[in-house]
Design a protein around this motif. Structure first.
Motif, PDB file in Angstrom:
ATOM      1  N   TRP A 182       0.822  -1.217   0.000  1.00  0.00           N
ATOM      2  CA  TRP A 182       0.000   0.000   0.000  1.00  0.00           C
ATOM      3  C   TRP A 182       0.852   1.262   0.000  1.00  0.00           C
ATOM      4  CZ3 TRP A 182      -4.200  -1.186  -2.050  1.00  0.00           C
ATOM      5  CH2 TRP A 182      -4.759  -2.451  -1.843  1.00  0.00           C
ATOM      6  N   ARG A 219      -8.260  -5.958  -6.719  1.00  0.00           N
ATOM      7  CA  ARG A 219      -8.075  -5.788  -5.278  1.00  0.00           C
ATOM      8  C   ARG A 219      -7.794  -4.325  -4.954  1.00  0.00           C
ATOM      9  NH1 ARG A 219      -9.313  -6.070  -0.278  1.00  0.00           N
ATOM     10  NH2 ARG A 219      -7.557  -6.073   1.150  1.00  0.00           N
ATOM     11  N   VAL A 263     -10.424  -1.508  -2.676  1.00  0.00           N
ATOM     12  CA  VAL A 263     -10.160  -0.687  -1.486  1.00  0.00           C
ATOM     13  C   VAL A 263     -10.252   0.802  -1.803  1.00  0.00           C
ATOM     14  CG1 VAL A 263      -8.784  -2.469  -0.365  1.00  0.00           C
ATOM     15  CG2 VAL A 263      -7.644  -0.714  -1.701  1.00  0.00           C
ATOM     16  N   ARG A 312      -8.698   2.603  -4.269  1.00  0.00           N
ATOM     17  CA  ARG A 312      -7.549   3.287  -4.874  1.00  0.00           C
ATOM     18  C   ARG A 312      -7.674   3.222  -6.389  1.00  0.00           C
ATOM     19  NH1 ARG A 312      -2.413   2.970  -0.855  1.00  0.00           N
ATOM     20  NH2 ARG A 312      -3.602   3.266   1.060  1.00  0.00           N
ATOM     21  N   SER A 370     -12.159 -12.482  -1.042  1.00  0.00           N
ATOM     22  CA  SER A 370     -11.735 -11.230  -0.415  1.00  0.00           C
ATOM     23  C   SER A 370     -11.003 -11.538   0.875  1.00  0.00           C
ATOM     24  CB  SER A 370     -12.931 -10.323  -0.136  1.00  0.00           C
ATOM     25  OG  SER A 370     -13.804 -10.949   0.759  1.00  0.00           O
TER      26      SER A 370
END
Length: 186
Positions: free
Chosen positions: A73, A114, A118, A120, A184
């Protein structure tokens, strides 16, 4: 291999992750790609650390391991301080003894989903600047070159130059994969 499933890696997957990484390194070396990865360079401790601070995903098909990747991240060593708008893909690995052609691209798409899940909007990765085939692979997957990082530290070796690539997920109009199930996690 149209039943590809991905899941977060767990402690018992550590030996498999090391094997995937070492096999990928050997595969590159047999094709004359030197300076990228070396067998034995990363052990279980590496993947354990990534699992504690990021994500490691394992893909399986028909009960066999097909590949894996890391998702971070943040990546200040390559990209410097950045706002939290991206996910950073590292160590995309395919088990060439079991995976069907196109599996690497499917793993990359799973990582992109993925990142989008989230909230992004960018997926970023870096690639050894001198590895022309891999740079072309990522460009063909919709990534664009946005810079170059000179002198990026490497585990157990001298710093190297890397191409910085990113994909804007808001611009991505490609559809999802049929038969793909992402479990997930985290």
């Amino acid at each position: 291999m149209n039943d590809l499933r991905v899941r977060p890696a767990i402690e018992s997957d550590l030996p498999t992750l090391v094997r995937l990484r070492d096999d990928a390194a050997r595969w590159m070396l047999t094709r004359g790609v030197t300076g990228q990865w070396r067998p034995g360079e990363l052990g279980e401790d590496h993947f354990h650390r990534v699992m504690a601070h990021g994500e490691v995903w394992l893909a399986e098909s028909g009960g066999l391991v097909a590949g894996a990747w890391e998702l971070w991240w943040e990546d200040e060593s390559a990209w410097g301080p950045q706002p939290p708008v991206a996910g950073y893909v590292h160590r995309l690995m395919v088990d060439r003894s079991t995976a069907s052609p196109g599996t690497g691209r499917r793993l990359l798409r799973a990582a992109e989903r993925r990142v989008a899940a989230v909230g992004r909007t960018l997926v970023r990765l870096d690639c050894l600047a001198g590895n022309a085939p891999l740079n072309a692979y990522y460009r063909q997957a919709g990534y664009r070159v946005v810079g170059r990082k000179e002198g990026k530290p490497q585990p157990g070796g001298p710093p190297k130059a890397f191409t910085l690539l990113e994909k804007d997920l808001r611009q991505d109009v490609e559809g999802g994969d049929q038969g793909f199930l992402a479990v997930s996690g985290r």
